[in-house]
Design an enzyme around this catalytic site. Structure first.
Site, PDB file in Angstrom:
ATOM      1  N   CYS A  17      13.183   6.161  -7.814  1.00  0.00           N
ATOM      2  CA  CYS A  17      13.259   5.257  -8.976  1.00  0.00           C
ATOM      3  C   CYS A  17      14.474   5.413  -9.879  1.00  0.00           C
ATOM      4  CB  CYS A  17      11.995   5.427  -9.811  1.00  0.00           C
ATOM      5  SG  CYS A  17      10.521   4.934  -8.926  1.00  0.00           S
TER       6      CYS A  17
ATOM      7  N   VAL B 185       2.784   3.491  -5.078  1.00  0.00           N
ATOM      8  CA  VAL B 185       2.222   2.908  -6.301  1.00  0.00           C
ATOM      9  C   VAL B 185       0.920   2.164  -6.004  1.00  0.00           C
ATOM     10  CG1 VAL B 185       2.599   1.146  -8.072  1.00  0.00           C
ATOM     11  CG2 VAL B 185       4.370   2.798  -7.555  1.00  0.00           C
TER      12      VAL B 185
ATOM     13  N   LYS C 272      10.426  -1.044 -18.674  1.00  0.00           N
ATOM     14  CA  LYS C 272      10.315  -0.150 -17.513  1.00  0.00           C
ATOM     15  C   LYS C 272      11.685   0.417 -17.152  1.00  0.00           C
ATOM     16  CE  LYS C 272       9.093   2.013 -13.924  1.00  0.00           C
ATOM     17  NZ  LYS C 272       8.326   3.227 -13.928  1.00  0.00           N
TER      18      LYS C 272
ATOM     19  N   PHE D  35      18.674  14.957 -10.410  1.00  0.00           N
ATOM     20  CA  PHE D  35      17.402  14.236 -10.227  1.00  0.00           C
ATOM     21  C   PHE D  35      17.433  13.462  -8.922  1.00  0.00           C
ATOM     22  CE2 PHE D  35      19.795  11.329 -13.183  1.00  0.00           C
ATOM     23  CZ  PHE D  35      19.918  10.218 -12.364  1.00  0.00           C
TER      24      PHE D  35
ATOM     25  N   ALA E  34       0.845  -1.207   0.000  1.00  0.00           N
ATOM     26  CA  ALA E  34       0.000   0.000   0.000  1.00  0.00           C
ATOM     27  C   ALA E  34       0.873   1.246   0.000  1.00  0.00           C
ATOM     28  CB  ALA E  34      -0.913  -0.019   1.231  1.00  0.00           C
ATOM     29  N   GLY E  35       1.807   1.319  -0.957  1.00  0.00           N
ATOM     30  CA  GLY E  35       2.737   2.443  -0.988  1.00  0.00           C
ATOM     31  C   GLY E  35       2.348   3.494  -2.016  1.00  0.00           C
TER      32      GLY E  35
ATOM     33  N   ARG F  29      11.657  15.656 -33.134  1.00  0.00           N
ATOM     34  CA  ARG F  29      12.213  14.329 -32.846  1.00  0.00           C
ATOM     35  C   ARG F  29      12.602  14.218 -31.374  1.00  0.00           C
ATOM     36  NH1 ARG F  29      16.900  14.352 -37.132  1.00  0.00           N
ATOM     37  NH2 ARG F  29      17.007  16.421 -36.206  1.00  0.00           N
TER      38      ARG F  29
ATOM     39  N   ALA G   7      15.691   4.828 -17.491  1.00  0.00           N
ATOM     40  CA  ALA G   7      17.080   5.143 -17.832  1.00  0.00           C
ATOM     41  C   ALA G   7      17.114   6.258 -18.878  1.00  0.00           C
ATOM     42  CB  ALA G   7      17.778   3.884 -18.352  1.00  0.00           C
TER      43      ALA G   7
HETATM   44  N1  LIG Z   1       7.116   5.570  -6.267  1.00  0.00           N
HETATM   45  C1  LIG Z   1       6.874   5.671  -7.554  1.00  0.00           C
HETATM   46  O1  LIG Z   1       6.576   6.752  -8.054  1.00  0.00           O
HETATM   47  C2  LIG Z   1       6.947   4.465  -8.460  1.00  0.00           C
HETATM   48  C3  LIG Z   1       6.466   4.565  -9.770  1.00  0.00           C
HETATM   49  C4  LIG Z   1       6.520   3.440 -10.604  1.00  0.00           C
HETATM   50  C5  LIG Z   1       7.023   2.243 -10.122  1.00  0.00           C
HETATM   51  N2  LIG Z   1       7.488   2.169  -8.841  1.00  0.00           N
HETATM   52  C6  LIG Z   1       7.930   0.853  -8.346  1.00  0.00           C
HETATM   53  O2  LIG Z   1       6.834   0.280  -7.607  1.00  0.00           O
HETATM   54  C7  LIG Z   1       7.322  -0.482  -6.495  1.00  0.00           C
HETATM   55  C8  LIG Z   1       6.720   0.051  -5.200  1.00  0.00           C
HETATM   56  O3  LIG Z   1       7.166   1.371  -5.012  1.00  0.00           O
HETATM   57  P1  LIG Z   1       6.536   2.318  -3.895  1.00  0.00           P
HETATM   58  O4  LIG Z   1       7.133   3.657  -4.101  1.00  0.00           O
HETATM   59  O5  LIG Z   1       5.050   2.167  -3.903  1.00  0.00           O
HETATM   60  O6  LIG Z   1       7.133   1.636  -2.570  1.00  0.00           O
HETATM   61  P2  LIG Z   1       6.675   1.885  -1.060  1.00  0.00           P
HETATM   62  O7  LIG Z   1       7.849   1.595  -0.225  1.00  0.00           O
HETATM   63  O8  LIG Z   1       6.000   3.214  -0.957  1.00  0.00           O
HETATM   64  O9  LIG Z   1       5.535   0.783  -0.801  1.00  0.00           O
HETATM   65  C9  LIG Z   1       5.775  -0.581  -0.767  1.00  0.00           C
HETATM   66  C10 LIG Z   1       4.884  -1.202   0.314  1.00  0.00           C
HETATM   67  O10 LIG Z   1       4.985  -2.619   0.242  1.00  0.00           O
HETATM   68  C11 LIG Z   1       4.844  -3.133   1.564  1.00  0.00           C
HETATM   69  N3  LIG Z   1       5.346  -4.503   1.607  1.00  0.00           N
HETATM   70  C12 LIG Z   1       6.624  -4.935   1.444  1.00  0.00           C
HETATM   71  N4  LIG Z   1       6.666  -6.275   1.520  1.00  0.00           N
HETATM   72  C13 LIG Z   1       5.402  -6.706   1.751  1.00  0.00           C
HETATM   73  C14 LIG Z   1       4.821  -7.994   1.907  1.00  0.00           C
HETATM   74  N5  LIG Z   1       5.555  -9.105   1.815  1.00  0.00           N
HETATM   75  N6  LIG Z   1       3.496  -8.070   2.151  1.00  0.00           N
HETATM   76  C15 LIG Z   1       2.744  -6.948   2.227  1.00  0.00           C
HETATM   77  N7  LIG Z   1       3.239  -5.709   2.067  1.00  0.00           N
HETATM   78  C16 LIG Z   1       4.557  -5.580   1.824  1.00  0.00           C
HETATM   79  C17 LIG Z   1       5.644  -2.151   2.408  1.00  0.00           C
HETATM   80  O11 LIG Z   1       5.248  -2.234   3.766  1.00  0.00           O
HETATM   81  C18 LIG Z   1       5.287  -0.814   1.742  1.00  0.00           C
HETATM   82  O12 LIG Z   1       4.198  -0.170   2.381  1.00  0.00           O
HETATM   83  C19 LIG Z   1       8.846  -0.405  -6.563  1.00  0.00           C
HETATM   84  O13 LIG Z   1       9.313  -1.515  -7.276  1.00  0.00           O
HETATM   85  C20 LIG Z   1       9.097   0.874  -7.376  1.00  0.00           C
HETATM   86  O14 LIG Z   1      10.313   0.841  -8.067  1.00  0.00           O
HETATM   87  C21 LIG Z   1       7.438   3.241  -7.993  1.00  0.00           C
HETATM   88  O1  LIG Z   2      13.199  18.019 -16.673  1.00  0.00           O
HETATM   89  C1  LIG Z   2      13.319  17.475 -15.551  1.00  0.00           C
HETATM   90  C2  LIG Z   2      12.407  16.508 -15.065  1.00  0.00           C
HETATM   91  C3  LIG Z   2      12.627  15.952 -13.814  1.00  0.00           C
HETATM   92  N1  LIG Z   2      13.684  16.333 -13.065  1.00  0.00           N
HETATM   93  C4  LIG Z   2      13.916  15.696 -11.745  1.00  0.00           C
HETATM   94  O2  LIG Z   2      13.935  14.293 -11.929  1.00  0.00           O
HETATM   95  C5  LIG Z   2      13.441  13.628 -10.772  1.00  0.00           C
HETATM   96  C6  LIG Z   2      12.350  12.631 -11.119  1.00  0.00           C
HETATM   97  O3  LIG Z   2      11.229  13.339 -11.568  1.00  0.00           O
HETATM   98  P1  LIG Z   2       9.944  12.624 -12.208  1.00  0.00           P
HETATM   99  O4  LIG Z   2      10.386  11.672 -13.230  1.00  0.00           O
HETATM  100  O5  LIG Z   2       9.011  13.678 -12.634  1.00  0.00           O
HETATM  101  O6  LIG Z   2       9.308  11.886 -10.934  1.00  0.00           O
HETATM  102  P2  LIG Z   2       9.271  10.359 -10.466  1.00  0.00           P
HETATM  103  O7  LIG Z   2       8.112  10.233  -9.558  1.00  0.00           O
HETATM  104  O8  LIG Z   2      10.608   9.948  -9.984  1.00  0.00           O
HETATM  105  O9  LIG Z   2       8.898   9.531 -11.792  1.00  0.00           O
HETATM  106  C7  LIG Z   2       9.848   8.770 -12.538  1.00  0.00           C
HETATM  107  O10 LIG Z   2      10.053   7.513 -11.929  1.00  0.00           O
HETATM  108  C8  LIG Z   2       8.832   6.728 -11.803  1.00  0.00           C
HETATM  109  C9  LIG Z   2       9.202   5.482 -11.018  1.00  0.00           C
HETATM  110  O11 LIG Z   2       9.693   4.464 -11.789  1.00  0.00           O
HETATM  111  C10 LIG Z   2       8.287   6.439 -13.198  1.00  0.00           C
HETATM  112  O12 LIG Z   2       7.106   5.668 -13.094  1.00  0.00           O
HETATM  113  C11 LIG Z   2       8.006   7.760 -13.902  1.00  0.00           C
HETATM  114  O13 LIG Z   2       7.539   7.505 -15.225  1.00  0.00           O
HETATM  115  C12 LIG Z   2       9.286   8.587 -13.942  1.00  0.00           C
HETATM  116  O14 LIG Z   2       9.033   9.865 -14.515  1.00  0.00           O
HETATM  117  C13 LIG Z   2      12.978  14.735  -9.826  1.00  0.00           C
HETATM  118  O15 LIG Z   2      13.967  15.011  -8.874  1.00  0.00           O
HETATM  119  C14 LIG Z   2      12.786  15.922 -10.749  1.00  0.00           C
HETATM  120  O16 LIG Z   2      12.929  17.166 -10.099  1.00  0.00           O
HETATM  121  C15 LIG Z   2      14.583  17.280 -13.533  1.00  0.00           C
HETATM  122  O17 LIG Z   2      15.547  17.625 -12.858  1.00  0.00           O
HETATM  123  N2  LIG Z   2      14.369  17.834 -14.764  1.00  0.00           N
END
Ligand SMILES: NC(=O)c1ccc[n+]([C@@H]2O[C@H](COP(=O)([O-])OP(=O)(O)OC[C@H]3O[C@@H](n4cnc5c(N)ncnc54)[C@H](O)[C@@H]3O)[C@@H](O)[C@H]2O)c1
Ligand SMILES: O=c1ccn([C@@H]2O[C@H](COP(=O)(O)OP(=O)(O)O[C@H]3O[C@H](CO)[C@@H](O)[C@H](O)[C@H]3O)[C@@H](O)[C@H]2O)c(=O)[nH]1
Length: 464
Positions: A274, A17, A218, A270, A14-15, A258, A223
């Site tokens: 992630c 994501v 992803k 940054f 429940a994070g 492009r 990257a």
């Molecule tokens: N944060 C983002 O913006 C973002 C965006 C895209 C993808 N992701 C990816 O999504 C994944 C989750 O990221 P997040 O930021 O939501 O993490 P988070 O740390 O906010 O949440 C993860 C949750 O999972 C729970 N958890 C861990 N192990 C568990 C288990 N065995 N059973 C039940 N609950 C459990 C933790 O207690 C925690 O609350 C990561 O792989 C991350 O790279 C994150």
């Molecule tokens: O032109 C830019 C855009 C972003 N940032 C910085 O880059 C970092 C990441 O920003 P952003 O990508 O907007 O936020 P995230 O929540 O980290 O999202 C990225 O990471 C997520 C986790 O994987 C992906 O799902 C998203 O698509 C991807 O954008 C931050 O510190 C921003 O301030 C810059 O410095 N310049």
């Protein structure tokens, strides 16, 4: 065979994501489970555990109707026919691959739990960001521990939301990516998940590919996004040395269709949970595949980011006549970007540590980050003792309080409110010369200079 219809969904984790992603699913019953009682309590309260524009309204509209939060992981698994695994996958801190590889222990524990608890067949969806071919390991764990008659289909469905715009991103995604085995069963499972998304996402935005392509896409997307920032930040150093202006350069470059204009904002570096983690993951994958040149290429993106942060921190020290010992520095913004309270890998933390090493006194202000969180970050979650730094750190409730008597003001996060501050009033409250360092290129440099500030902006040379 009739298409599989998903009636109940469980999301493990429940994070940042799991919460938002599942909160936007209409009609279908979704239970989000987590081991962390405090987090679940917060999701069930008026004070949600994360700050995200629009999230409150979405959660409050669905909670108790088709959206539920619980710590009963087993019940969630048992009742669902589709399970999202959305647990954290941080960088490994020790052992093989430490500092690079993803730590998959949470993902593996969750997978094992599914196998042990499930009494009927399930579709298991990798939502967490994982290394390529993780689905293979999940399949092995599931098949080795499942009950007779239980079958598991594994899908990869990485999440692309960005924090601060998560709700917009989820309601109108550029694309939803689903990877499956190209067997009939794999394709049927893929169609079942496609139908869930088709409730609000146009079909032509739902991309279906092979499992390994989905997992790798992803890492590739993050990257390449981070690479754009490191590229523009590398150019910002050239701008500072030549008198060119990075905003103008980015504007000119981004007009090329492009290339496009998004994600070209120079910054102090940054942050976020992630980018660094996922690139390091790609570096590790490349090395494991005996592709050292590829690993080196991607590693450079992270190295450039480190360089940008330390370059900026050094600039502050240089500009303040080579010493900041005992000087008061206001840090505006602690979150890794605006519109989030998340501080994971925030450049502000690196800068604060740098200033503390130089024996400065720092005053921190952020509109969304709690005092407790700032202390957790400054002490690396308890690894660094707080006592020695306590006399050097103040956490302020307002910008004015943070800037009072500050010899330098350093903007680390691009919060909108910093653009419209009463800078004259702030200037009147600072000793002379008063320095401002704009690490996000959000301030009106000309107006601040006219007030009397000595302004240093990323990627902006002093020469006219
Ligand atoms: N944060 C983002 O913006 C973002 C965006 C895209 C993808 N992701 C990816 O999504 C994944 C989750 O990221 P997040 O930021 O939501 O993490 P988070 O740390 O906010 O949440 C993860 C949750 O999972 C729970 N958890 C861990 N192990 C568990 C288990 N065995 N059973 C039940 N609950 C459990 C933790 O207690 C925690 O609350 C990561 O792989 C991350 O790279 C994150
Ligand atoms: O032109 C830019 C855009 C972003 N940032 C910085 O880059 C970092 C990441 O920003 P952003 O990508 O907007 O936020 P995230 O929540 O980290 O999202 C990225 O990471 C997520 C986790 O994987 C992906 O799902 C998203 O698509 C991807 O954008 C931050 O510190 C921003 O301030 C810059 O410095 N310049």
């Amino acid at each position: 065979m009739a298409p599989i219809q998903v009636k109940k969904i469980c999301c493990i984790g429940a994070g940042y994501v799991g919460g938002p992603t599942c909160a936007v699913i209409p009609h279908i019953q979704v239970t989000i489970v987590d081991l962390n009682q405090q987090r679940i309590d917060a999701w069930n309260s008026d004070e949600l555990p994360i700050y995200e524009p629009g999230l409150d309204e979405v959660v409050k509209a669905a909670r108790g109707k088709n959206l539920f939060f619980s710590t009963d992981v087993d019940k969630g698994i048992e009742e669902a026919d589709l399970i999202f695994v959305s647990v954290n996958t941080p960088t490994k801190k020790s052992g093989i691959g430490a500092g690079f590889a993803a730590d998959l222990k949470f993902l593996q524990l969750a997978t094992r739990r599914i196998a042990e608890v499930a009494k009927s067949s399930k579709i298991v969806v990798e939502k967490s960001t994982v290394p390529c071919r993780t689905a293979d390991a999940m399949r092995t764990i599931l098949e080795a521990n499942s009950k007779p008659g239980c079958h598991f289909d594994i899908l990869s469905n990485p999440e692309f939301l960005a924090e601060g715009t998560a709700i917009e991103d989820l309601f109108a995604p550029d694309r939803v990516l689903i990877g499956s085995l190209q067997t009939q069963q794999g394709k049927d499972a893929c169609e079942a998940l496609t139908q869930v998304y088709a409730n609000w996402v146009p079909r032509d935005r739902i991309l279906t590919v092979g499992l390994w392509s989905s997992e790798l896409s992803k890492l590739a997307a993050n990257a390449m996004l981070a690479q754009r920032i490191s590229s523009v930040n590398a150019l910002s150093a050239i701008c500072e040395a030549t008198g060119a202006n990075i905003d103008e350069v980015a504007y000119a470059v981004g007009k090329d269709t492009r290339m496009g204009s998004k994600f070209l904002k120079a910054s102090v570096g940054f942050g976020g949970s992630c980018f660094q983690k996922d690139i390091l993951n790609l570096v590790y994958l490349s090395e494991s595949l005996h592709l050292p040149e590829v690993a080196k290429y991607w590693r450079a993106v992270v190295e450039m980011n480190e360089y940008q942060k330390s370059r900026f921190a050094n600039k502050v020290v240089d500009t303040l006549f080579n010493t900041i010992t005992g000087k008061k520095i206001a840090i505006l913004g602690w979150a890794f970007k605006k519109d989030t309270g998340d501080t994971r890998e925030s450049p502000a933390i690196t800068l604060a540590n740098h200033f503390l090493t130089e024996k400065a006194r720092i005053n921190i202000y952020d509109p969304q980050v709690s005092k407790d969180q700032i202390w957790l970050d400054l002490t690396d979650y308890g690894d660094i003792p707080a006592e020695p730094i306590k006399p050097h750190v103040t956490i302020s409730q307002t910008v004015e309080e943070a800037c009072h008597n500050a010899e330098a003001i350093v903007v680390c996060t691009e919060w909108d409110e910093f653009k419209t501050l009463d800078w004259q009033k702030i200037y009147d409250d600072c000793p002379r010369p008063a320095f401002v360092f704009d690490g996000r290129l959000i301030l009106d440099r000309k107006a601040l200079t006219e007030i009397g500030f000595k302004v240093t902006s990323i990627g902006t040379g002093d020469r006219l």
